[in-house]
Design a protein around this motif. Structure first.
Motif, mmCIF file in Angstrom:
data_model
loop_
_atom_site.group_PDB
_atom_site.id
_atom_site.type_symbol
_atom_site.label_atom_id
_atom_site.label_comp_id
_atom_site.label_asym_id
_atom_site.label_seq_id
_atom_site.Cartn_x
_atom_site.Cartn_y
_atom_site.Cartn_z
ATOM 1 N N UNK A 30 0.822 -1.221 0.000
ATOM 2 C CA UNK A 30 0.000 0.000 0.000
ATOM 3 C C UNK A 30 0.852 1.266 0.000
ATOM 4 N N UNK A 31 1.933 1.250 0.777
ATOM 5 C CA UNK A 31 2.732 2.478 0.907
ATOM 6 C C UNK A 31 3.695 2.689 -0.254
ATOM 7 N N UNK A 32 4.289 1.589 -0.736
ATOM 8 C CA UNK A 32 5.347 1.728 -1.757
ATOM 9 C C UNK A 32 5.045 1.029 -3.079
ATOM 10 N N UNK A 33 3.949 0.278 -3.133
ATOM 11 C CA UNK A 33 3.647 -0.487 -4.346
ATOM 12 C C UNK A 33 4.621 -1.628 -4.574
ATOM 13 N N UNK A 34 5.171 -2.180 -3.473
ATOM 14 C CA UNK A 34 6.186 -3.231 -3.586
ATOM 15 C C UNK A 34 5.680 -4.571 -3.051
ATOM 16 N N UNK A 35 5.957 -5.625 -3.808
ATOM 17 C CA UNK A 35 5.691 -6.993 -3.344
ATOM 18 C C UNK A 35 7.016 -7.732 -3.286
ATOM 19 N N UNK A 36 7.444 -8.096 -2.086
ATOM 20 C CA UNK A 36 8.723 -8.796 -1.957
ATOM 21 C C UNK A 36 8.501 -10.294 -2.083
ATOM 22 N N UNK A 37 9.262 -10.897 -2.988
ATOM 23 C CA UNK A 37 9.163 -12.341 -3.200
ATOM 24 C C UNK A 37 10.522 -12.943 -2.847
ATOM 25 N N UNK A 38 10.581 -13.668 -1.739
ATOM 26 C CA UNK A 38 11.848 -14.286 -1.325
ATOM 27 C C UNK A 38 12.028 -15.577 -2.122
ATOM 28 N N UNK A 39 12.979 -15.564 -3.080
ATOM 29 C CA UNK A 39 13.133 -16.715 -3.980
ATOM 30 C C UNK A 39 14.119 -17.751 -3.426
ATOM 31 N N UNK A 40 14.957 -17.340 -2.470
ATOM 32 C CA UNK A 40 15.845 -18.334 -1.839
ATOM 33 C C UNK A 40 16.212 -17.904 -0.431
ATOM 34 N N UNK A 41 16.410 -18.905 0.433
ATOM 35 C CA UNK A 41 16.901 -18.671 1.793
ATOM 36 C C UNK A 41 18.058 -19.642 2.019
ATOM 37 N N UNK A 42 19.178 -19.114 2.498
ATOM 38 C CA UNK A 42 20.337 -19.973 2.787
ATOM 39 C C UNK A 42 20.647 -19.932 4.270
ATOM 40 N N UNK A 43 20.775 -21.123 4.873
ATOM 41 C CA UNK A 43 21.355 -21.198 6.215
ATOM 42 C C UNK A 43 22.558 -22.138 6.135
ATOM 43 N N UNK A 44 23.137 -22.502 7.254
ATOM 44 C CA UNK A 44 24.361 -23.318 7.210
ATOM 45 C C UNK A 44 24.100 -24.720 6.676
ATOM 46 N N UNK A 45 22.817 -25.135 6.609
ATOM 47 C CA UNK A 45 22.518 -26.498 6.136
ATOM 48 C C UNK A 45 22.283 -26.570 4.628
ATOM 49 N N UNK A 52 9.228 -19.192 -7.774
ATOM 50 C CA UNK A 52 7.948 -18.479 -7.590
ATOM 51 C C UNK A 52 7.773 -17.911 -6.175
ATOM 52 N N UNK A 53 8.765 -18.130 -5.317
ATOM 53 C CA UNK A 53 8.722 -17.528 -3.977
ATOM 54 C C UNK A 53 8.507 -18.560 -2.883
ATOM 55 N N UNK A 54 9.340 -18.487 -1.865
ATOM 56 C CA UNK A 54 9.251 -19.398 -0.715
ATOM 57 C C UNK A 54 8.148 -18.909 0.219
ATOM 58 N N UNK A 55 7.390 -19.831 0.793
ATOM 59 C CA UNK A 55 6.402 -19.478 1.824
ATOM 60 C C UNK A 55 7.152 -19.183 3.126
ATOM 61 N N UNK A 56 7.241 -17.906 3.476
ATOM 62 C CA UNK A 56 8.059 -17.515 4.633
ATOM 63 C C UNK A 56 7.501 -18.035 5.955
ATOM 64 N N UNK A 57 6.169 -18.076 6.073
ATOM 65 C CA UNK A 57 5.585 -18.598 7.322
ATOM 66 C C UNK A 57 6.020 -20.046 7.549
ATOM 67 N N UNK A 58 5.962 -20.817 6.468
ATOM 68 C CA UNK A 58 6.368 -22.228 6.548
ATOM 69 C C UNK A 58 7.860 -22.357 6.851
ATOM 70 N N UNK A 59 8.652 -21.528 6.171
ATOM 71 C CA UNK A 59 10.106 -21.561 6.384
ATOM 72 C C UNK A 59 10.445 -21.264 7.843
ATOM 73 N N UNK A 60 9.748 -20.288 8.417
ATOM 74 C CA UNK A 60 9.977 -19.937 9.831
ATOM 75 C C UNK A 60 9.595 -21.105 10.736
ATOM 76 N N UNK A 61 8.489 -21.752 10.392
ATOM 77 C CA UNK A 61 8.020 -22.890 11.189
ATOM 78 C C UNK A 61 9.026 -24.043 11.153
ATOM 79 N N UNK A 62 9.541 -24.338 9.957
ATOM 80 C CA UNK A 62 10.537 -25.414 9.807
ATOM 81 C C UNK A 62 11.798 -25.093 10.609
ATOM 82 N N UNK A 63 12.252 -23.845 10.491
ATOM 83 C CA UNK A 63 13.480 -23.435 11.191
ATOM 84 C C UNK A 63 13.278 -23.508 12.709
ATOM 85 N N UNK A 64 12.120 -23.015 13.185
ATOM 86 C CA UNK A 64 11.832 -23.058 14.635
ATOM 87 C C UNK A 64 11.758 -24.506 15.128
#
Length: 335
Positions: A30-45, A52-64
């Protein structure tokens, strides 16, 4: 406008950034007209990659739940890329580095050469390779942003890089490390250095290996970055750094009797970076408490400017990182 993002580092800060991107999705649109699509996440594993974009809620759940992304087996493939390979292989607009990789400047340069913007909270790349990184970013005409490297989300870098453009900065004095402030505050209550350090560790304020904080290295990195921005390139090797490990309870108590407090103070002038414990008056802006940082900037036109705010904390650091992500996205999209 879709903006494709790669997130490197999925520890506490990486997760905090991901949470902000999830929770404020509507706000950014709404404020900037931006949609952020996280296409990859890297951790030590490994690296989780989904164009098409990672589901961040799911990624957070898996990591937790499991502590590592490689445990996520159902819909996603986890790749064993090096960080350099992940930057080269994956199509994205912005690379975010919230790792502690001391050698990250190499893949930052790769990202810039690939025409990607870089946003980072990682200090060593800038403290040792500022001139090279900024030079590359300027040649490629892509943003290289690092607000969260100094004072977490408190916007001192933006202030020095984007405002005060007609001012000549004469000097900066700053308290830039919250762990040492906590230890020195506890010593004022009568604890010896070792006891205060143990307390900081048990509360998660100090690391298991606290040397980066107590030897002044962290503050030295930050002071070096401030010199680079305010006065021009220098490296950490040129800074004079002394930490708080030798401060005694007697010294702390004597300072209090004089109406002063000891803090680890960075002094930055053109060509000179010093970090050392100093007595500061109790009414000084540098007499900060808990996780606050403060800086006093003297300029020829404005005189004395004080900037004070959170210098640590996950939400606070995420504030600096996400602000830079938005800034980079607006530059790229011409917003």
């Amino acid at each position: 406008m879709d903006v494709k993002v790669q997130l490197f580092g999925f520890g506490n800060v990486g997760k905090a950034v991901a949470r902000v991107l999830v929770e404020k999705k509507k706000f950014f649109r709404e404020k900037y007209g931006l949609d952020f699509k996280v296409v990859s996440i890297s951790d030590t594993s490994g690296t989780l990659w989904l164009p098409e974009g990672v589901d961040l809620r799911e990624a957070l759940l898996v990591k937790e739940t499991f502590g590592k992304l490689s445990s996520w087996t159902n819909d996603y493939e986890v790749y064993n890329f090096t960080l350099e390979e992940a930057v080269k292989e994956i199509d994205a607009d912005i690379v975010i580095d919230v790792t502690n990789d001391k050698n990250a400047h190499g893949w930052h340069l790769t990202a810039l050469r690939e025409g990607k913007a870089v946003v980072t909270s990682n200090k060593p790349p800038l403290a040792f390779h500022y001139a090279e990184l900024i030079g590359e970013a300027e040649r490629r005409n892509v943003p290289y942003l690092f607000e969260a490297t100094v004072m977490a989300g408190t916007p001192i870098i933006g202030l020095l890089r984007e405002n005060l453009l007609g001012d000549t900065v004469e000097r900066i004095e700053a308290v830039l490390n919250a762990t040492t402030t906590f230890i020195l505050s506890r010593m004022e209550m009568g604890l010896h250095f070792e006891e205060a350090l143990r307390q900081a560790q048990s509360l998660g304020i100090a690391e298991r290996d606290p040397s980066g904080d107590i030897l002044g290295i962290d503050a030295g990195y930050k002071a070096t970055i401030l010199h680079c921005v305010a006065f021009g390139p220098k490296t950490f090797d040129e800074a004079r750094v002394k930490g708080i490990a030798e401060i005694t309870l007697g010294e702390v108590q004597r300072a209090r009797k004089k109406g002063k407090t000891i803090r680890l103070v960075a002094t930055i002038e053109r060509g000179s970076i010093t970090v050392e414990p100093k007595e500061v008056p109790l009414d000084s802006p540098l007499a900060v408490e808990s996780h606050e940082n403060a800086a006093v900037i003297w300029t020829d036109l404005l005189g004395e400017l004080v900037i004070k705010g959170a210098g640590a904390g996950l939400k606070e650091t995420a504030s600096g990182v996400v602000s830079d992500i938005v800034k980079a996205a607006l530059t790229i999209t011409g917003g």
